[in-house]
Write an enzyme that holds these catalytic residues in place. Structure first.
Site, mmCIF file in Angstrom:
data_model
loop_
_atom_site.group_PDB
_atom_site.id
_atom_site.type_symbol
_atom_site.label_atom_id
_atom_site.label_comp_id
_atom_site.label_asym_id
_atom_site.label_seq_id
_atom_site.Cartn_x
_atom_site.Cartn_y
_atom_site.Cartn_z
ATOM 1 C CB ALA A 1 46.901 26.722 35.085
ATOM 2 C CB SER B 1 45.638 37.894 23.782
ATOM 3 O OG SER B 1 45.908 37.276 25.001
ATOM 4 C CE LYS C 1 47.569 38.135 32.225
ATOM 5 N NZ LYS C 1 46.161 37.960 32.331
ATOM 6 N NE ARG D 1 40.209 39.551 25.151
ATOM 7 C CZ ARG D 1 41.135 38.928 25.858
ATOM 8 N NH1 ARG D 1 42.296 39.494 26.044
ATOM 9 N NH2 ARG D 1 40.896 37.757 26.384
ATOM 10 C CB CYS E 1 31.293 11.877 67.746
ATOM 11 S SG CYS E 1 31.603 10.538 68.912
ATOM 12 C CB CYS F 1 34.646 9.247 70.652
ATOM 13 S SG CYS F 1 35.313 9.350 68.979
HETATM 14 S S1 IVH Z 1 47.472 45.233 28.510
HETATM 15 C C1 IVH Z 1 47.909 45.012 24.091
HETATM 16 N N1 IVH Z 1 47.523 45.443 31.111
HETATM 17 O O1 IVH Z 1 45.334 40.352 30.536
HETATM 18 C C2 IVH Z 1 47.871 45.007 25.567
HETATM 19 N N2 IVH Z 1 46.247 43.667 30.174
HETATM 20 O O2 IVH Z 1 46.469 38.166 28.887
HETATM 21 C C3 IVH Z 1 46.583 44.594 26.090
HETATM 22 N N3 IVH Z 1 45.066 42.303 31.830
HETATM 23 O O3 IVH Z 1 43.573 40.966 27.589
HETATM 24 C C4 IVH Z 1 46.498 44.255 27.480
HETATM 25 N N4 IVH Z 1 45.737 43.405 33.606
HETATM 26 O O4 IVH Z 1 42.349 41.294 29.911
HETATM 27 C C5 IVH Z 1 47.062 44.754 30.072
HETATM 28 N N5 IVH Z 1 47.613 45.793 33.430
HETATM 29 C C6 IVH Z 1 47.165 45.095 32.373
HETATM 30 C C7 IVH Z 1 46.307 44.001 32.533
HETATM 31 C C8 IVH Z 1 45.875 43.296 31.397
HETATM 32 C C9 IVH Z 1 45.000 42.397 33.155
HETATM 33 C C10 IVH Z 1 44.394 41.264 31.023
HETATM 34 C C11 IVH Z 1 43.651 41.797 29.827
HETATM 35 C C12 IVH Z 1 44.377 41.201 28.664
HETATM 36 C C13 IVH Z 1 44.933 39.947 29.270
HETATM 37 C C14 IVH Z 1 46.112 39.429 28.479
#
Ligand code: IVH
Length: 706
Positions: A56, A104, A137, A158, A458, A463
């Protein structure tokens, strides 16, 4: 010399300089600082698997730099970390150039940013139907796996998005990653997805590392670093020089995207691609959903934000992708990421903060628990300023020291935890913390750690800290549930000398309470009434409230059922107590020991005099046909409500746990039973009964004949 960060390489230097001076120095310096910091953290995170800041915090720095670069485009150099995906290629593995870069994703930090993205999509594709694929994600590592002529030929991390590391040998050891594709697969087929470690595998690895450290410490060696979360553990495990080590680490993989495909790949929609991947034997996450419109996307994000902790692996958000591949084509990419996808990030559950001090608290049984006094930090939805460190051993093994920068984690409803120190930020001369030798209470008596026990205690019966905790426990929800009697009031009552054990609560007066700060006529009257009404709590509550070591609510319930009254329990022998299902010898001994202490007996007599209900002796007439059997109830029955059904089982000597296991004797199902219980029972071949079957079971203790 000032580094010029203009992008106009063809412009003479003086002009470049003049162009740049229009940008306030403050912003220029800040951009420079942010860029250097991001590069440094990229190298720590990707190159050394040793991050110093949380995701974050990293995202925050990156977003700030993006904002400055958007305001002053001439500041955006072509080598800015905002343009790369962050990774660096480590020297240990062979480099692999991705034929299609692994970009990314842009982030949406809240619903308004997600809505704004949805509006951008609608504006870019006017009048077109928008369908989205929502995916979890996964908090792991992006991976590319390449198949040539149907065989796994190369796997790469990557890296910086253009060049990654060759981890083929390691990836071959991951369960679920096909080594071969079925016939008919494209000649070149590059699958992208996430390698991750499940929470269970991470905990196993962390515990193993802690145990190894125990040995190291005993041998006078420094403890090794312990992985702080599943992602960290997953990254470390994938990037092992010896693939055998990776094989032992229990990594998993979800496929979610295609890279280069030659000789195939004619799908029109992303959901079809996912089906193809499934068909080829790749693990594709079952929570993926195709939805219509951005409102449904938001509902999906909300659902998974709430349910993220029900999953056996970690997720840090939701990835939303446009389903129609032709629409994707038209949307294209920015310099950083595809326009057709966005990552909705959940609020962070881990943050770094300063460990200001380590102190110990004394519990009601005298246990001395070290806890961290933290520089307050907002994490996992609330501000955390204290966190338990469990016991002496944990402090030593985690090697946290006052003054350290530490990772604090607060996941869902789970109590906050100090994960470990950020060793790279440790100040020189930071001293190891020594467990105190004396109780922090005014009596200051010695703390003792019995042989073979993890806890330090303790052992002083008088106590005052233990006394206060016993009273707090007595009044708590799980005990006598006295509303309005919290920690603060208990401290005030014992300080004033009005209460010296919990039985004194029943003789408290409104006049006494009025002498305390914060009490007025109404609040004092209410508290006295709440104390009085607690006298009629059922016996299991009273038993739990006494605070006998090892005696929790479930054992209290069994005892109350078997003996029916406090008098009967008080006078029972260890043998009699331990003959009850769910009461082992340790609990039984602890109970008889507790009642053998004269001051405890005196407390019991005061409770009796005050009119506290000690329970009636129940004449049990139900035959004990279910003794030792576990019967689980699920769904709505017509002849019994849930409580009655469970009581009927317990009255016959059985148990009624909340979940199905191999030990379950039968599962009783009514209308709309829980799907997971049904599945589990079927899997484990546990007999499933309807209402009539249940009635037969209660009468005979046996399963009805089929
Ligand atoms: S798609 C061009 N799908 O999140 C699209 N990424 O912040 C490429 N990640 O690099 C990524 N779950 O390491 C995609 N269901 C998902 C994902 C995912 C995790 C990660 C991945 C990516 C990063 C991006």
């Amino acid at each position: 010399m000032v580094r010029l960060r203009c992008n106009w390489h063809y412009v003479p230097e003086e002009i470049r300089y003049r162009a740049c001076v229009a940008i306030p120095k403050k912003d220029r310096d800040r951009a420079e600082y942010l860029r250097d910091e991001l590069i440094r953290h990229d190298s720590l995170y990707f190159g050394q698997d040793a991050p110093q800041i949380s995701d974050a915090e990293y995202d925050q720095l990156k977003r700030e730099l993006i904002q400055i670069e958007e305001k002053y485009p001439e500041l955006a150099s072509s080598d800015s970390p905002t343009l790369s995906v962050g990774g660096v290629v480590a020297a240990t593995f062979d480099p692999v150039t991705h034929r299609i870069p692994m970009t990314s994703l842009d982030n949406a930090m809240d619903e308004s940013e997600l809505l704004a993205w949805g509006e951008r999509m609608a504006r870019s594709l006017p009048g077109e139907r928008l369908q989205f694929v929502c995916e979890l994600k996964i908090d792991g590592l992006a991976l590319s796996i390449r198949y040539e002529a149907g065989k796994l030929s190369q796997a790469a991390t990557r890296g910086d998005g253009v060049t990654g590391e060759d981890v083929t040998a390691n990836v071959r050891t991951i369960n679920g990653v096909p080594k071969e594709l079925p016939s008919g697969a494209p000649a070149v087929f590059e699958v992208r997805g996430e390698v991750y470690m499940s929470i269970a595998a991470f905990e196993k690895l962390r515990d193993q590392k802690l145990r190894e450290n125990e040995l190291r410490v005993a041998e006078g060696k420094k403890p090794d670093s312990v992985p702080v979360n599943p992602r960290n553990a997953g990254a470390g495990s994938l990037r092992q020089k010896n693939a055998q080590v990776t094989a032992e680490r229990d990594l998993s993989f979800w496929a979610y995207q295609l890279g280069e495909v030659v000789g195939g790949g004619d799908d029109q929609f992303h959901h079809q691609t996912l089906d193809t991947l499934r068909g080829f034997g790749f693990p594709v996450n079952p929570a993926i959903e195709r939805v219509d419109g951005i409102d449904a996307v938001i509902a999906y994000c909300q659902k998974w934000q709430e349910q993220r902790h029900d999953l056996p692996y970690e997720i840090d958000g939701v990835v939303v992708k446009i389903d129609d591949l032709a629409q994707r084509e038209r949307l294209g990419f920015t310099s950083r990421a595809p326009r057709w996808a966005i990552a909705f990030k959940f609020p962070p559950e881990e943050k770094n903060t300063i460990l200001n001090d380590i102190q110990v608290s004394i519990g009601r049984t005298g246990r001395a628990t070290p806890f961290a006094v933290l520089e307050p930090v907002f994490v996992g939805g609330s501000t955390v300023s204290m966190a338990t460190l469990h016991n002496r051993e944990q402090v030593r093994l985690k090697d946290v020291r006052p003054g350290d920068t530490v990772v604090v984690r607060k996941a869902g409803d789970v109590i906050p935890e100090v994960v470990g120190p950020v060793l790279a930020l440790r100040k020189k001369g930071a001293k190891q913390w020594d467990f105190p030798d004396f109780c922090p209470c005014p009596l200051n008596t010695p703390l003792v750690q019995a042989d073979g026990e993890a806890d330090t205690r303790c052992v002083e019966p008088s106590c005052p800290y233990q006394r206060d905790q016993r009273i707090i426990h007595f009044a708590s929800r799980g005990g006598m549930d006295i509303e309005g009697l919290g920690e603060k009031t208990v401290f005030a009552l014992t300080d004033a000398g009005f209460v010296s054990d919990f039985s004194d609560l029943y003789s408290l007066t409104v006049e006494q309470l009025l002498q305390l700060d914060g009490f007025a006529e109404i609040s004092a009257t209410n508290l006295v009434a709440a104390i009085s009404s607690s006298k009629s709590r059922p016996l299991p509550k009273l038993l739990t409230a006494l605070g006998v070591k090892h005696l929790g609510p479930t054992a209290s319930d069994s005892l109350a059922r078997a003996f029916g009254s406090l008098n009967a329990i008080m006078n029972a022998s260890v043998e009699e107590l331990s003959s009850i299902d769910g009461i082992g010898e340790i609990v039984a001994t602890s109970i008889t020991n507790w009642f053998a202490v004269e001051s405890n007996r005196a407390i019991i007599e005061k409770l009796r005099d005050a009119g506290v209900d000690f329970g009636q002796v129940i004449i049990r007439d139900a035959p004990q046909v279910l003794k030792g059997k576990a019967v689980v109830v699920s769904g709505t029955l017509t002849r019994w409500n849930r409580v009655e059904a469970e009581e009927a089982i317990k009255d016959r000597g059985g148990k009624s746990p909340g979940s199905v296991s191999a030990k379950t004797f039968a599962l009783v199902v009514g209308a709309e039973p829980g799907a997971s219980k049904l599945t589990k029972a079927t899997e484990l071949k546990v007999p499933i009964l309807d209402e009539d079957g249940f009635a037969y079971l209660l009468e005979t203790g046996e399963l009805p004949k089929q």
